[in-house]
Design a protein around this motif. Structure first.
Motif, PDB file in Angstrom:
ATOM      1  N   TYR A 198      52.491   2.941  39.262  1.00 41.37           N
ATOM      2  CA  TYR A 198      53.379   2.193  38.368  1.00 41.37           C
ATOM      3  C   TYR A 198      52.616   1.419  37.298  1.00 41.37           C
ATOM      4  N   HIS A 199      51.539   0.767  37.673  1.00 44.67           N
ATOM      5  CA  HIS A 199      50.777  -0.046  36.724  1.00 44.67           C
ATOM      6  C   HIS A 199      49.792   0.783  35.898  1.00 44.67           C
ATOM      7  N   ASN A 200      49.701   2.093  36.186  1.00 45.61           N
ATOM      8  CA  ASN A 200      48.775   2.946  35.445  1.00 45.61           C
ATOM      9  C   ASN A 200      49.479   3.965  34.554  1.00 45.61           C
ATOM     10  N   LEU A 201      50.797   3.893  34.472  1.00 48.44           N
ATOM     11  CA  LEU A 201      51.541   4.821  33.618  1.00 48.44           C
ATOM     12  C   LEU A 201      51.225   4.544  32.142  1.00 48.44           C
ATOM     13  N   PRO A 202      51.328   5.568  31.298  1.00 49.29           N
ATOM     14  CA  PRO A 202      51.021   5.374  29.867  1.00 49.29           C
ATOM     15  C   PRO A 202      51.959   4.340  29.240  1.00 49.29           C
ATOM     16  N   THR A 203      51.411   3.498  28.400  1.00 50.50           N
ATOM     17  CA  THR A 203      52.201   2.434  27.775  1.00 50.50           C
ATOM     18  C   THR A 203      52.866   2.890  26.479  1.00 50.50           C
TER      19      THR A 203
END
Length: 273
Positions: A198-203
């Motif tokens: 979740y915290h590493n998904l593309p922004t």
């Protein structure tokens, strides 16, 4: 409670060795004594409510695991993360792949680790998230499956403990143990996914920022985790109370009454004047 249908003891407890080791051991007897009287007084409704709650936990966990499916419609309904882009695009993150839905275009279904996923990494300027999500999602699935498996003995234990006649010291211990294991395992699955995927998904996607929120699959497992606390509390505070067969109980009461009557009927001696 006396008139309710109860679950008989497991066949292995007909053996003296099993009964002494698993039921009458000092540890299990000590665990069985823990509790409060009001829980015993309301034993049936409390444990049947705990059974119902545990069944709801099972359904919620199954819904969360549907996100591992390869069917796009299932993933959209049970995704663990939902993303929106200002251009109208939507992103559904499942446990096996990610789906990108763009306006006036067919959906893109991208499996973790495929070349298409690496293309998405380049488009979002966030290299490495595909492999990280793949690893952490696999771990989350494994832990969630373990959590689902622990629910089955939890349900049987709750039913077993719904009557004094069927209650056992070892069942109380197992109810607490499986409840705690289920709680810890589902919590581990959530933290594993949150920290690794979740915290590493593309922004960004095509230069436009993506706004993420937790999806229904993740939320279902989160609710199941919280509800497991109810079952643990019910098992901790419900004491194991020795059960006496009604017929034997009546005979004991009758014999005590007769003994008391005999003792009261003390012979008197009359002394002559």
């Amino acid at each position: 409670n006396l008139g309710m249908v109860y679950t008989p003891k497991p066949p292995c407890f007909m053996l003296k060795c099993c009964n002494e080791i698993f039921e009458l051991s000092q540890f299990c007897v000590g665990v069985g004594k823990i509790g409060v009287e009001c829980f015993d007084t309301n034993r049936a409704p409390i444990m049947l409510f705990a059974t119902f709650v545990t069944f709801i936990c099972m359904l919620l966990t199954i819904i969360a695991l549907v996100a591992v499916s390869d069917i796009d419609s299932y993933i959209k309904d049970t995704c663990w993360t939902y993303g929106e882009v200002s251009d109208g695009s939507k992103i559904y993150v499942g446990l096996n792949k990610i789906i990108i839905s763009e306006p006036n275009a067919p959906d893109q279904s991208i499996v973790w680790g495929d070349s298409a996923c690496h293309t998405l990494e380049q488009a979002g300027n966030d290299l490495g998230f595909c492999e990280e999500c793949r690893t952490e999602c696999d771990a989350a699935v494994g832990v969630a499956i373990v959590s689902l498996i622990t629910i089955i003995p939890t349900i049987t234990t709750d039913i077993q403990r719904s009557t004094r006649r069927g209650d056992m010291n070892c069942q109380k211990f197992m109810g607490i143990l499986t409840g705690v294991l289920g709680f810890v395992s589902t919590l581990a699955a959530l933290s594993t996914y949150a920290g690794g995927c979740y915290h590493n998904l593309p922004t960004e996607y095509n230069g436009v920022r993506i706004n993420y929120s937790l999806g229904p699959g993740f939320l279902c497992l989160l609710v199941a985790t919280v509800l497991k606390i109810i079952d643990v509390v019910a098992n901790v505070f419900l004491p194991v109370v020795p059960y006496t067969e009604p017929a034997l109980k009546e005979s004991l009461v009758g014999s005590q009454s007769m003994t008391k009557s005999d003792s009261d009927a003390t012979p008197t001696s009359i002394h002559g004047v």
